[in-house]
Design a protein around this motif. Sequence first.
Motif: not given
Length: 408
Positions: A20-28, A272-280, A367-370
Amino acid sequence: MARLSFLFLGFLVFLGCSSVKTVSFKTPIDTQSKPIEYQIKKTFELEDLGIYASNEFDGARLNGFEKLNDSTAKAIIAPENEPINHSAYYAFKVWSDTSKPFYIRFQYPEEHKHRYIPKLYRNNSWSILDSTNVYRNDNTVTVKIELNSKPLTISAQELKTYNDTKAWVNNLISGKDYVTLKSYGTSILGRDLPVLDIGIGDPKGKDVVVLLTRQHPPEVTGFYAYQYFLETILDDSQLSKDFLSQYHVLAFPILNPDGVDLGHWRHNAGGVDTNRDWSQYNQPEVKQTVEFITKFLKKNRARIVLGLDFHSTYKDVFYTNNIRKTTALPNFIEDWFVALEENIPDYKVNEAAGNSTKPVSKGWFLYGHNAVGITYEIGDATPKERIKTIGKVTAKEMMKILTKANNN
């Protein structure tokens, strides 16, 4: 306290993310698994007082129960790990050999404060503890309750466990041949991850709406809004039929089942807070959700146009992204909010707009799907009837706007 580290598991999950494609965020944010502390499941006894407290049920959170004096005990409440959001969650049963009034003082770790008004469950009914029986003194909160031999559940929010969710889902989709209940994976502790695959006719090429909830275990009022929202989409009205003939819905009713049943304040079994894991996608619950969505979109040559993630916080609010004109539905947010104010009595939309800098779901949708991504928050103390109205109207107006947009 028993400790269990899932660091190695987190590493394995990371290795499996190449599909799956990872999504970049300003604050990892580091979402590699971290150790958690499990509660010791037991019945605590104050023998000289004839009073008992228990955490031996799904969704419980009680780390200790100690006598302070002949009329008062302290309930010791601690999180699964730290650092953690300041949203101290508790749930336990208490009873007495004889009928009597009794006081319970909540004790949290330093820096954590009491958030939730106690909810009481007895005789198959939930109620809210009257404010006259809640005593605040600086940073401590004490409650007065009436005890007898029948266990009284005291909880931060009404309990909605993993099994409760499964029962609701099964009842909701009974007799609806356009809904398929699927298991798209398992949580860290082996609980099935359910998704409702919803649509009338061939899904190929249809735009997709994604509905998420229960990333954070105590956020039950948001789950109630989710229930009313989804029930409205599936009410077999002409609007529902038109909408589901034109769009496809993927509904995920419990993204963090381990955290829900473990009585966690915020995190999953990986700490882990799963709503901080939508990148990696280091946590298996998020990883498998993303994999399922990605596979569905690819198979059906489809795109996500809207993602709603249902949560709870101190008051009703919609967290939105500022970027809109380049998304699949550039006017949706404005049109939706106008419609809500027109159709919900005495209602004013509370919007907090800001492009996601941390790896949360609303940013992943953008960012991942517009797609339009919204975190749909219901207040901790919003009355159930009000939640019902908001949940139903938000679903109806969403369907109207999207159906109209598809026909233009």
